[in-house]
Design a protein around this motif. Structure first.
Motif, mmCIF file in Angstrom:
data_model
loop_
_atom_site.group_PDB
_atom_site.id
_atom_site.type_symbol
_atom_site.label_atom_id
_atom_site.label_comp_id
_atom_site.label_asym_id
_atom_site.label_seq_id
_atom_site.Cartn_x
_atom_site.Cartn_y
_atom_site.Cartn_z
ATOM 1 N N LEU A 142 0.755 -1.265 0.027
ATOM 2 C CA LEU A 142 0.057 -0.008 -0.120
ATOM 3 C C LEU A 142 0.814 1.089 0.132
ATOM 4 O O LEU A 142 0.365 2.281 -0.738
ATOM 5 C CB LEU A 142 -0.990 -0.069 1.189
ATOM 6 C CG LEU A 142 -2.291 -0.580 1.074
ATOM 7 C CD1 LEU A 142 -3.096 -0.714 2.275
ATOM 8 C CD2 LEU A 142 -3.108 0.117 0.085
ATOM 9 N N ARG A 143 1.977 1.286 1.005
ATOM 10 C CA ARG A 143 2.748 2.357 0.722
ATOM 11 C C ARG A 143 3.409 2.671 -0.488
ATOM 12 O O ARG A 143 3.462 3.757 -1.154
ATOM 13 C CB ARG A 143 3.855 2.144 2.014
ATOM 14 C CG ARG A 143 4.877 3.445 1.975
ATOM 15 C CD ARG A 143 5.635 3.234 2.950
ATOM 16 N NE ARG A 143 6.837 2.174 2.642
ATOM 17 C CZ ARG A 143 7.942 1.956 3.528
ATOM 18 N NH1 ARG A 143 8.273 2.765 4.286
ATOM 19 N NH2 ARG A 143 8.874 1.036 3.169
ATOM 20 N N GLY A 144 3.854 1.871 -1.216
ATOM 21 C CA GLY A 144 4.314 2.014 -2.632
ATOM 22 C C GLY A 144 3.246 2.260 -3.478
ATOM 23 O O GLY A 144 3.529 3.338 -4.318
ATOM 24 N N ARG A 145 2.112 1.809 -3.485
ATOM 25 C CA ARG A 145 0.989 2.265 -4.390
ATOM 26 C C ARG A 145 0.607 3.645 -4.226
ATOM 27 O O ARG A 145 0.364 4.442 -5.131
ATOM 28 C CB ARG A 145 -0.229 1.309 -4.048
ATOM 29 C CG ARG A 145 -1.227 1.378 -5.244
ATOM 30 C CD ARG A 145 -2.518 0.698 -4.725
ATOM 31 N NE ARG A 145 -2.518 -0.530 -4.207
ATOM 32 C CZ ARG A 145 -3.826 -1.170 -3.639
ATOM 33 N NH1 ARG A 145 -4.803 -0.533 -3.759
ATOM 34 N NH2 ARG A 145 -3.473 -2.246 -2.843
ATOM 35 N N LEU A 146 0.541 3.998 -2.867
ATOM 36 C CA LEU A 146 0.052 5.429 -2.848
ATOM 37 C C LEU A 146 1.258 6.469 -2.901
ATOM 38 O O LEU A 146 0.908 7.687 -3.467
ATOM 39 C CB LEU A 146 -0.264 5.449 -1.156
ATOM 40 C CG LEU A 146 -1.523 4.700 -0.796
ATOM 41 C CD1 LEU A 146 -1.567 4.752 0.579
ATOM 42 C CD2 LEU A 146 -2.770 5.657 -1.178
ATOM 43 N N SER A 147 2.656 5.987 -2.949
ATOM 44 C CA SER A 147 3.668 7.033 -3.537
ATOM 45 C C SER A 147 3.458 7.165 -4.900
ATOM 46 O O SER A 147 3.560 8.064 -5.481
ATOM 47 C CB SER A 147 4.926 6.254 -3.116
ATOM 48 O OG SER A 147 5.008 6.370 -1.628
ATOM 49 N N ARG A 148 3.146 6.090 -5.591
ATOM 50 C CA ARG A 148 3.057 5.995 -6.994
ATOM 51 C C ARG A 148 2.078 7.060 -7.606
ATOM 52 O O ARG A 148 2.146 7.715 -8.494
ATOM 53 C CB ARG A 148 3.008 4.705 -7.790
ATOM 54 C CG ARG A 148 4.108 3.860 -7.582
ATOM 55 C CD ARG A 148 4.228 2.461 -8.437
ATOM 56 N NE ARG A 148 3.177 1.716 -7.770
ATOM 57 C CZ ARG A 148 3.253 0.857 -6.864
ATOM 58 N NH1 ARG A 148 4.588 0.759 -6.207
ATOM 59 N NH2 ARG A 148 2.268 0.034 -6.353
ATOM 60 N N ILE A 149 0.880 6.844 -6.983
ATOM 61 C CA ILE A 149 -0.304 7.853 -7.265
ATOM 62 C C ILE A 149 0.106 9.147 -7.043
ATOM 63 O O ILE A 149 -0.275 10.086 -7.625
ATOM 64 C CB ILE A 149 -1.602 7.423 -6.584
ATOM 65 C CG1 ILE A 149 -1.891 5.901 -6.690
ATOM 66 C CG2 ILE A 149 -2.690 8.278 -6.761
ATOM 67 C CD1 ILE A 149 -2.821 5.349 -5.953
ATOM 68 N N GLY A 150 0.679 9.365 -5.750
ATOM 69 C CA GLY A 150 1.341 10.691 -5.415
ATOM 70 C C GLY A 150 0.353 11.326 -4.216
ATOM 71 O O GLY A 150 0.208 12.412 -4.032
ATOM 72 N N LEU A 151 -0.398 10.476 -3.428
ATOM 73 C CA LEU A 151 -0.935 10.886 -2.386
ATOM 74 C C LEU A 151 -0.274 10.802 -0.898
ATOM 75 O O LEU A 151 -0.023 9.806 -0.241
ATOM 76 C CB LEU A 151 -2.289 9.709 -2.329
ATOM 77 C CG LEU A 151 -3.282 9.730 -3.421
ATOM 78 C CD1 LEU A 151 -4.292 8.676 -3.116
ATOM 79 C CD2 LEU A 151 -4.101 11.258 -3.485
ATOM 80 N N LEU A 152 0.168 12.108 -0.762
ATOM 81 C CA LEU A 152 1.169 12.186 0.362
ATOM 82 C C LEU A 152 0.456 11.919 1.516
ATOM 83 O O LEU A 152 1.034 11.337 2.810
ATOM 84 C CB LEU A 152 1.629 13.650 0.250
ATOM 85 C CG LEU A 152 2.384 14.121 -1.000
ATOM 86 C CD1 LEU A 152 2.809 15.604 -0.910
ATOM 87 C CD2 LEU A 152 3.100 13.113 -1.518
ATOM 88 N N ASN A 153 -0.306 12.460 1.808
ATOM 89 C CA ASN A 153 -1.356 12.305 3.012
ATOM 90 C C ASN A 153 -1.727 10.780 3.353
ATOM 91 O O ASN A 153 -1.593 10.366 4.482
ATOM 92 C CB ASN A 153 -2.464 13.177 3.157
ATOM 93 C CG ASN A 153 -3.610 13.051 4.451
ATOM 94 O OD1 ASN A 153 -3.065 13.633 5.604
ATOM 95 N ND2 ASN A 153 -4.493 12.661 4.217
ATOM 96 N N ALA A 154 -2.242 10.408 2.416
ATOM 97 C CA ALA A 154 -2.457 8.853 2.721
ATOM 98 C C ALA A 154 -1.505 8.131 2.908
ATOM 99 O O ALA A 154 -1.585 7.001 3.805
ATOM 100 C CB ALA A 154 -3.398 8.391 1.333
ATOM 101 N N ARG A 155 -0.257 8.254 2.093
ATOM 102 C CA ARG A 155 1.138 7.652 2.409
ATOM 103 C C ARG A 155 1.307 7.769 3.955
ATOM 104 O O ARG A 155 1.943 6.797 4.520
ATOM 105 C CB ARG A 155 1.993 7.909 1.579
ATOM 106 C CG ARG A 155 3.467 7.017 1.535
ATOM 107 C CD ARG A 155 4.481 7.661 0.800
ATOM 108 N NE ARG A 155 5.674 6.787 0.582
ATOM 109 C CZ ARG A 155 6.659 6.924 1.474
ATOM 110 N NH1 ARG A 155 6.448 7.359 2.526
ATOM 111 N NH2 ARG A 155 7.560 5.930 1.378
ATOM 112 N N GLU A 156 1.069 8.982 4.493
ATOM 113 C CA GLU A 156 1.694 9.095 5.872
ATOM 114 C C GLU A 156 0.493 8.300 6.809
ATOM 115 O O GLU A 156 1.045 7.913 7.636
ATOM 116 C CB GLU A 156 1.509 10.449 6.098
ATOM 117 C CG GLU A 156 2.580 11.499 5.396
ATOM 118 C CD GLU A 156 2.276 12.953 5.500
ATOM 119 O OE1 GLU A 156 1.279 13.350 6.350
ATOM 120 O OE2 GLU A 156 2.968 13.838 5.154
#
Length: 401
Positions: free
Chosen positions: A315-329
């Motif tokens: 999930l961390r990798g997926r959210l980083s690729r999308i560019g969702l900074l808050n969700a990655r946090e």
């Protein structure tokens, strides 16, 4: 302030359609008028009827149909020389791109839409496009860049008496406050939005506001019963208006409320429901957030720690690729919350911050809005076409559609 909310995206022969019309009704009327416009040979009417078709498909989660419809609307508007209609079509395309998780493309299309709205003298199209840029940046988590733009758009909406846009701006600012820990002010703004939406008969806006209130009272006060009641009220509107995306986010929030109350089995079931709904409409942001909730619920129900860590890494990798900074946090916090260790930074699935994530000022900026940054897109990095293959002007953009 207007007594009733308006839907400026319903244009031409559909101007009188209510903002609260069922999306299936909007789609049927849009298709009917589109056929009539095609027979009459009026390309501008084709563009404006096609816009309603595109928006109905998008909000129903029919993304491929929405993609074809907004592009067809743009081509018709271009052939008619209708700059304002071109702006609206690009706004629809940019909003769809954000919904599909293509944030870089969303910034490009919405920036072009704002430019064409200004050029064509369509204040509302330009305002909606700038709002789209602000919302895309907010969803990405780049609050520092877009907070001022949200505030300015709120002031402009109040000054013009645009109830629906005022509700949107209040909810956007409230969400920024909520995500930065300012829960009291967030609740006040969500409650103001709910009251205004009700008085303006903006059922969609009120449903989103109720969801925001439910989140805060659950998180801040532990008021599980009240939160679930608010979500149940909002769900009625989502179902009656066929708001597929809003309904999926409503279910995800219901699962959040149940999780916070320690009702993990119920939360797991509702997260799974929301996950399926997001997948059905190809909405990667909602899918990732529901998946995160599901991982946490399963962990609380005794899932193997190694499996939990692996899912969080992915999930961390997926959210980083999308560019969702808050969700990655949020994923980063989940490791500590669940007592598991992430994979080493840079390993497959864990990944660092993506170099492909777009900032609101990449390729398309909030243009000529005082206090919001550069006045125009950078000459060194002009907007790319819809396929992301190279720099174009707004008119050249059409040739890629």
């Amino acid at each position: 302030m207007q007594t009733k909310a308006l839907a400026p995206e319903y244009q031409g022969a559909l101007t009188k359609m209510s903002v609260n019309a069922s999306l299936t009704d909007v789609l049927a009327e849009g298709v009917r008028h589109l056929k009539q416009a095609e027979l009459s040979g009026s390309q501008e009417e084709v563009a404006r009827s096609g816009l309603a078709v595109a928006e109905a498909h998008r909000r129903l989660g029919q993304v491929e149909e929405a993609d074809r419809a907004w592009k067809a609307s743009y081509r018709a508007a271009r052939s008619a020389g209708a700059t304002g209609a071109m702006a609206w079509a690009l706004w629809s395309g940019g909003t769809l791109a954000r919904q599909r998780g293509s944030l870089r493309l969303a910034f490009r299309l919405l920036g072009l839409a704002a430019e064409l709205g200004k050029r064509g003298g369509d204040v509302v199209a330009r305002g909606y496009s700038l709002a789209g840029l602000a919302e895309t940046g907010r969803i990405q988590g780049d609050y520092a860049t877009v907070a001022t733009l949200h505030e300015q758009l709120l002031a402009e909406a109040r000054a013009r008496g645009e109830a629906r846009h005022t509700v949107w701006a209040l909810e956007g600012i409230a969400q920024i406050h909520r995500n930065t820990g300012q829960l009291d002010s967030a609740l006040e703004m969500f409650e103001e939005a709910a009251v205004l939406a009700k008085s303006a008969d903006d059922r969609r806006g009120r449903a989103w506001a109720l969801r925001g209130i439910a989140d805060i009272v659950s998180l801040r006060d532990g008021a599980t019963g009240r939160a679930l009641g608010l979500l149940a009220e909002a769900e009625v509107t989502c179902r009656e208006m066929k708001l597929s995306s809003a309904l999926a986010y409503n279910h995800k929030m219901r699962a959040n409320v149940l999780f916070r109350a320690g009702r993990y089995e119920e939360a797991r079931e509702v997260y799974e429901q929301a996950l399926g709904e997001f997948r059905a409409m190809t909405e990667p942001r909602g899918e990732a957030l529901a998946a995160l909730g599901l991982v946490k619920a399963r962990a609380r129900l005794g899932r193997d720690r190694a499996d939990t860590a692996a899912e969080l890494d992915e999930l961390r990798g997926r959210l980083s690729r999308i560019g969702l900074l808050n969700a990655r946090e949020m994923v980063e916090k989940a490791y500590a919350e669940l007592g598991v260790e992430p994979a080493a930074e840079g390993e497959e699935g864990g990944g660092g911050r993506s170099t492909g994530s777009a900032a609101p000022h990449e390729g398309a900026t909030p243009m000529d809005v005082p206090g919001t940054g550069p006045a125009a897109p950078s000459k060194e990095a002009p907007p790319a076409d819809a396929a992301g293959t190279g720099p174009v002007t707004p008119h050249e953009e059409a040739r890629a559609l």
